[in-house]
Structures are given as structure tokens and as C-alpha cells.
Design a protein around this motif. Structure first.
Motif, PDB file in Angstrom:
ATOM      1  N   ALA A 153      -3.269   2.434 -15.371  1.00 31.02           N
ATOM      2  CA  ALA A 153      -4.038   3.159 -15.837  1.00 31.02           C
ATOM      3  C   ALA A 153      -4.065   4.071 -16.069  1.00 31.02           C
ATOM      4  O   ALA A 153      -4.526   5.765 -16.129  1.00 31.02           O
ATOM      5  CB  ALA A 153      -5.654   2.161 -16.005  1.00 31.02           C
ATOM      6  N   HIS A 154      -3.627   5.355 -15.010  1.00 33.84           N
ATOM      7  CA  HIS A 154      -3.722   6.487 -14.120  1.00 33.84           C
ATOM      8  C   HIS A 154      -1.982   6.593 -13.844  1.00 33.84           C
ATOM      9  O   HIS A 154      -1.902   7.429 -12.627  1.00 33.84           O
ATOM     10  CB  HIS A 154      -3.952   6.536 -12.709  1.00 33.84           C
ATOM     11  CG  HIS A 154      -5.989   6.435 -12.905  1.00 33.84           C
ATOM     12  ND1 HIS A 154      -6.390   7.066 -13.394  1.00 33.84           N
ATOM     13  CD2 HIS A 154      -6.423   5.393 -12.625  1.00 33.84           C
ATOM     14  CE1 HIS A 154      -8.223   6.574 -13.770  1.00 33.84           C
ATOM     15  NE2 HIS A 154      -7.461   5.447 -13.134  1.00 33.84           N
ATOM     16  N   PRO A 155      -1.029   6.810 -15.420  1.00 32.01           N
ATOM     17  CA  PRO A 155      -0.010   7.731 -14.667  1.00 32.01           C
ATOM     18  C   PRO A 155       0.027   9.491 -14.816  1.00 32.01           C
ATOM     19  O   PRO A 155      -1.320   9.704 -14.916  1.00 32.01           O
ATOM     20  CB  PRO A 155       0.316   7.639 -16.441  1.00 32.01           C
ATOM     21  CG  PRO A 155      -0.690   7.253 -17.282  1.00 32.01           C
ATOM     22  CD  PRO A 155      -1.627   6.754 -16.547  1.00 32.01           C
ATOM     23  N   ILE A 201      -3.466  -1.487  -6.295  1.00 28.42           N
ATOM     24  CA  ILE A 201      -3.106  -0.422  -6.525  1.00 28.42           C
ATOM     25  C   ILE A 201      -3.145   0.952  -7.451  1.00 28.42           C
ATOM     26  O   ILE A 201      -3.379   0.002  -8.514  1.00 28.42           O
ATOM     27  CB  ILE A 201      -1.562  -0.089  -5.830  1.00 28.42           C
ATOM     28  CG1 ILE A 201      -0.829  -1.241  -5.380  1.00 28.42           C
ATOM     29  CG2 ILE A 201      -0.954   1.188  -5.993  1.00 28.42           C
ATOM     30  CD1 ILE A 201       0.534  -0.933  -4.374  1.00 28.42           C
ATOM     31  N   HIS A 202      -4.319   1.094  -7.887  1.00 28.41           N
ATOM     32  CA  HIS A 202      -5.262   1.597  -9.155  1.00 28.41           C
ATOM     33  C   HIS A 202      -4.591   2.924  -9.456  1.00 28.41           C
ATOM     34  O   HIS A 202      -4.388   3.301 -10.455  1.00 28.41           O
ATOM     35  CB  HIS A 202      -6.652   2.355  -8.732  1.00 28.41           C
ATOM     36  CG  HIS A 202      -7.948   1.834  -9.690  1.00 28.41           C
ATOM     37  ND1 HIS A 202      -7.319   1.243 -11.111  1.00 28.41           N
ATOM     38  CD2 HIS A 202      -8.333   2.971 -10.556  1.00 28.41           C
ATOM     39  CE1 HIS A 202      -8.291   1.999 -12.150  1.00 28.41           C
ATOM     40  NE2 HIS A 202      -8.645   3.433 -12.105  1.00 28.41           N
ATOM     41  N   ASP A 203      -3.833   3.957  -8.578  1.00 25.08           N
ATOM     42  CA  ASP A 203      -3.481   5.614  -8.656  1.00 25.08           C
ATOM     43  C   ASP A 203      -2.637   5.703  -7.698  1.00 25.08           C
ATOM     44  O   ASP A 203      -2.449   4.777  -7.331  1.00 25.08           O
ATOM     45  CB  ASP A 203      -5.138   5.782  -9.016  1.00 25.08           C
ATOM     46  CG  ASP A 203      -4.600   7.257  -9.321  1.00 25.08           C
ATOM     47  OD1 ASP A 203      -3.646   8.368  -9.948  1.00 25.08           O
ATOM     48  OD2 ASP A 203      -5.551   7.770  -9.752  1.00 25.08           O
ATOM     49  N   PHE A 265     -10.159   4.338  -5.455  1.00 22.16           N
ATOM     50  CA  PHE A 265      -9.706   4.345  -6.421  1.00 22.16           C
ATOM     51  C   PHE A 265      -8.599   5.737  -7.661  1.00 22.16           C
ATOM     52  O   PHE A 265      -7.593   5.294  -7.538  1.00 22.16           O
ATOM     53  CB  PHE A 265     -10.845   4.047  -7.798  1.00 22.16           C
ATOM     54  CG  PHE A 265     -11.126   3.145  -7.330  1.00 22.16           C
ATOM     55  CD1 PHE A 265     -10.158   1.853  -7.719  1.00 22.16           C
ATOM     56  CD2 PHE A 265     -12.474   2.658  -6.963  1.00 22.16           C
ATOM     57  CE1 PHE A 265     -11.144   0.187  -8.117  1.00 22.16           C
ATOM     58  CE2 PHE A 265     -12.805   1.445  -6.732  1.00 22.16           C
ATOM     59  CZ  PHE A 265     -12.612   0.554  -7.171  1.00 22.16           C
ATOM     60  N   HIS A 266      -9.280   6.928  -7.020  1.00 25.34           N
ATOM     61  CA  HIS A 266      -8.981   8.103  -7.421  1.00 25.34           C
ATOM     62  C   HIS A 266      -8.914   9.392  -6.425  1.00 25.34           C
ATOM     63  O   HIS A 266      -9.459   9.625  -6.296  1.00 25.34           O
ATOM     64  CB  HIS A 266      -9.837   8.096  -8.392  1.00 25.34           C
ATOM     65  CG  HIS A 266     -10.407   7.121  -9.806  1.00 25.34           C
ATOM     66  ND1 HIS A 266     -11.459   6.119 -10.021  1.00 25.34           N
ATOM     67  CD2 HIS A 266      -8.938   6.238 -10.627  1.00 25.34           C
ATOM     68  CE1 HIS A 266     -11.559   5.656 -10.441  1.00 25.34           C
ATOM     69  NE2 HIS A 266     -10.410   5.459 -11.217  1.00 25.34           N
ATOM     70  N   PRO A 267      -6.911   9.962  -6.702  1.00 23.55           N
ATOM     71  CA  PRO A 267      -7.134  11.134  -6.282  1.00 23.55           C
ATOM     72  C   PRO A 267      -7.540  12.270  -7.163  1.00 23.55           C
ATOM     73  O   PRO A 267      -8.213  11.575  -8.514  1.00 23.55           O
ATOM     74  CB  PRO A 267      -5.236  11.279  -6.145  1.00 23.55           C
ATOM     75  CG  PRO A 267      -5.031   9.859  -6.350  1.00 23.55           C
ATOM     76  CD  PRO A 267      -6.180   8.849  -7.517  1.00 23.55           C
TER      77      PRO A 267
END
Ligand SMILES: [Fe+2]
Length: 447
Positions: A153-155, A201-203, A265-267
């Protein structure tokens, strides 16, 4: 299912986490303040909204898009539409009872992006689902049969090449595959990246010359999966590592370096500084040690990957609880000065008592400023929209949905990114509530 009292339901089915039951279309929304005429496009946000009214975990409900079209200083419409995936329409899951994976199914509930003239609703278990600017579903996309894994979900867009870098992960080998779409939207690279086990591996991150993978100790658990529960949990034995691959390189070129166990989750962004890679992240000290119902507090941390000295430094940059960190996407993989994040909203919190902020970080000076939305007004992810194609970093607006508990409905709030402490530039009053969800983006009108 026996009807449960609201306070007996899990947090993700209560208050403004609860799904809405109608798809609506409303024209000519009321606006307080003045919408900048330069905002011409649709602000869209995705999130879970189980059509049955029930889901086992917040992350697994059917996706619903919520969009507001802005043009000529007006809020022309609000629409919400389910992402009509095969799971939504046919009731099939992306994984069957025997563990077979079908990436053409899934809930499409996590993000909405645009690339090469197309819009995709994304969830990390599945293929993208193409949708229109009016939020209608076109169908699942596997890039002419070339894509054989899920699509994060995080290209990450590359502002230099126009490429879209992404990966897919799953719980059977190969666990992780890296891919690239070219600027025209064709899948031009797929590379299996070897990791020791099936982690969530979310992101990930890119820089001008590198790709950074996170292999962190939230690991797939078959026993939980067999019980029909959310199948990832913390592992004390797995360890944590960052993998750096030169762009254009292969699995053999990935250099893994151990870090202190944690979950991200998020950089916020990553970039190069000489022989170092800087990666700012919303870091959880651990996640889901027992059960996967809650989220502890994440705080902004900086990883400095020293390629020459072959080590990773870690530094806490702030002690506020935040999530959904974002930067000006034109600086994806490039040095950014500013970052924006939502002050964390904790599950079970009383919506009427919530007092959350949009936090703006000046990463050069270390200063942080806040926009406080007021008690009972809860923001979601803030999305930066540049004032023009030539505008500088931070020269533009921050768009976010803010749930107003007193009104029982949601506002689209437009802040001046360059001075977030000021009152909003404009507030669009939606006729309904937008349940708390995940990620959104600004889809500008075609030039
Ligand atoms: Fe996410």
C-alpha cells in the motif's frame, strides 16, 4: 451474531471507527473560510468499512473510499464508495482454507494512489484495484499478467525518473519481491529479495540511488491464522534489520544491517547525505507481543545508515505520539526539511474528549509546531498539496479529514502548511462521518 452492546465491541467497531452503512453522493458542500482556487482535483482517502458491519481486525474490513472534489474555490461533491473487489462482490478471501493465495482478491482498504494516469486502491495482500476519479471500481490490475505478488500500500514515486518503486510480501516463500513500474505504468522489474522469514512489511523507502527494506520482528504465525485470527505477532527471536540495495541492483547486492528490535509501519522520508542514508520513521518500541488488537505509541526516530562505516545509528527526534508521517511527495527519496504527522489517536479514546493535533516538524532546526483542532475534533493523516508545480517545499496546503464528535460528522480541513498554527484556510462540512481509516492522497486534475 448476537447483537453486542457498543462497549463490548472491539475498538475498531466503536465510535467513529465503526463502519458507515450508506454510499452517498452530495453536491455543493458548505465551506467555512475560502478554498484556494488552485486546489483543482479530488482529495481521496481509503479505510476499512466492513460491509457486514463486522470484521475480526481493524485491518481486514472491506475498503471504502471517501472523496471530496475541489475546484474554483468550491467543494463540488462528496462521495463514498466501496472498493468493489472480488472479496466484496463474491465473498472470496485472498487466502483459502488450504493457505493458497489469490492476489486478485482482497479488501483494497489501505491507500489510494495515482500513477501514469491511473488510480489504484491498494492493500498489501493483493493486486491493485483500479478506480476512477468518481470513486467507481474499474477492476483488479496485474499489469498484463506480469505482477505475480501482492502490491504494498506504500509504493514510492521517484521524482527524477517518474518510476514507481514497490514491493510485495507474503507468508510463503519467496517472502519479499521488489518491483518497479516505469513512468508509463508498465511493470519493468521484479526481483526476489531474500529475507529469513515471513514478517509483516508494511512500507519501505527509496533514496536517489538506493532502496531500503525493513525486516522487523512482527512475524506470521500459522497457528493464529488457523484460528482465523490476525496472523502476525511480535517475535523476541527474529531480530530486526534494514536491507540497502543499490537501485538497479539485485538481491545479491542487498546489504543487511542489524538494528534494535522495533516496529515501523511508516517512514516519513529517506534521503542521502554523502555516504549516509537518513531515514525518519514513526517507530514503535514493540508491537503485538500478545494479541494484535491495540497500537502503542509511535514516536519520530531517525535512522542513519552509514554505508562507509557499515553501521546504523538510531536517534529519537521527538516524544510526541504520532502516526501517518508524510512529507512533500515531490521530495520522495530527496532531502526534505519538513514533515507532517497526525497526533496519535488511541483506540478506546472517547471521541468527545480527544484533543489531537497535526504536528509539523522542521527537521533542520528540530522545531515542532502543532495545529490543534480542538476538543472532540480528531484528525487523520495530513496530505501536503503544493500551491503550484513550481511551489517550494512547504508552500501549499495540508488536507485532512477531521471527525467532529459534537456534530457526529466529518470536516475536510485545509491548513496553510507554511504556518499550521493559524486557523484553517477552509473547512468543508461533510454531511456524514468518515470513519477513522488509513491513507489518502490528492489527485490533481490532469494538466
Ligand atoms: Fe500504512
Amino acid at each position: 451474531m448476537t447483537e453486542k452492546r457498543e462497549d463490548q465491541l472491539p475498538f475498531h467497531l466503536r465510535g467513529n471507527y465503526a463502519p458507515v452503512t450508506e454510499e452517498v453522493t452530495v453536491f455543493d458542500l458548505a465551506v467555512e473560510g475560502a478554498l484556494p482556487p488552485a486546489l483543482r482535483g479530488v482529495y481521496m482517502r481509503n479505510g476499512p468499512n466492513p460491509q457486514s458491519g463486522y470484521s475480526e481486525h481493524w485491518f481486514v474490513g472491506d475498503g471504502m473510499l471517501h472523496g471530496v472534489r475541489l475546484a474554483d474555490g468550491k467543494a463540488q461533491w462528496y462521495r463514498n464508495r466501496y472498493v468493489r473487489t472480488r472479496t466484496f462482490v463474491e465473498g472470496v478471501s485472498f487466502v483459502d482454507a488450504n493457505g493458497n493465495i489469490d492476489h486478485s482478491a482482497g479488501v483494497g482498504n489501505t491507500n489510494i494512489i495515482h500513477h501514469a494516469g491511473k488510480l489504484y486502491a491498494l492493500v498489501e495482500s493483493s493486486f491493485p484495484v483500479e478506480v476512477t476519479r468518481a470513486l467507481d471500481t474499474v477492476g483488479v490490475c496485474d499489469f498484463g499478467g506480469k505482477l505475480t505478488t501482492s502490491f504494498t500500500a506504500h509504493p514510492k514515486p521517484c521524482p527524477r525518473t517518474g518510476e514507481l518503486h514497490f514491493f510485495g510480501y507474503r507468508f510463503v516463500a519467496p517472502f519479499l519481491t521488489y518491483h518497479v513500474l516505469d513512468a508509463a505504468g508498465a511493470l519493468v522489474k521484479s526481483e526476489v529479495i531474500e529475507v529469513p522469514g515471513p514478517t509483516m512489511i508494511h512500507d519501505f523507502a527509496i533514496t536517489e540511488h538506493h532502496v531500503i527494506f525493513m525486516d522487523l520482528p512482527v512475524v506470521f504465525d500459522l497457528e493464529l491464522a488457523m484460528q482465523g485470527r490476525f496472523p502476525y505477532q511480535w517475535s523476541d527471536s527474529y531480530g530486526a534489520r534494514l536491507g540497502v540495495m543499490p537501485r538497479g541492483g539485485s538481491n545479491a547486492d542487498v546489504r543487511w544491517r542489524e538494528i534494535e528490535p522495533c516496529y515501523v509501519f511508516h517512514p516519513l522520508n529517506a534521503y542521502e547525505a554523502g555516504s549516509k542514508l537518513i531515514m525518519d520513521v514513526a517507530r514503535y518500541p514493540e508491537l503485538w507481543r500478545s494479541g494484535s488488537d491495540g497500537l502503542p505509541a509511535a514516536m519520530l526516530h531517525r535512522w542513519t545508515i552509514d554505508l562507509a562505516a557499515d553501521r546504523v545509528g538510531e536517534e529519537q527526534l521527538d516524544d510526541r505520539a504520532i502516526e501517518f508521517p508524510r512529507a512533500d511527495e515531490r521530495l520522495s527519496g530527496r532531502r526534505n526539511r519538513y514533515g507532517y504527522a497526525a497526533g496519535a489517536v488511541f483506540e478506546g479514546a472517547d471521541d468527545r474528549q480527544a484533543d489531537c493535533a497535526l504536528v509539523k516538524y522542521d527537521l533542520h532546526t528540530g522545531a515542532a509546531t502543532e495545529h490543534r483542532f480542538g476538543r472532540g475534533r480528531t484528525p487523520s493523516e495530513g496530505v501536503f498539496v503544493p500551491a503550484s508545480t513550481s511551489a517550494g517545499e512547504d508552500e501549499g496546503w495540508l488536507l485532512q479529514y477531521v471527525y467532529d464528535a459534537a456534530r457526529g460528522a466529518t470536516d475536510l480541513v485545509v491548513l496553510d502548511a507554511s504556518n499550521v498554527t493559524r486557523p484553517p484556510v477552509a473547512v468543508v462540512k461533510l454531511p456524514t462521518r468518515v470513519p477513522f481509516g488509513f491513507h489518502g492522497n490528492w489527485i490533481p486534475d490532469p494538466a
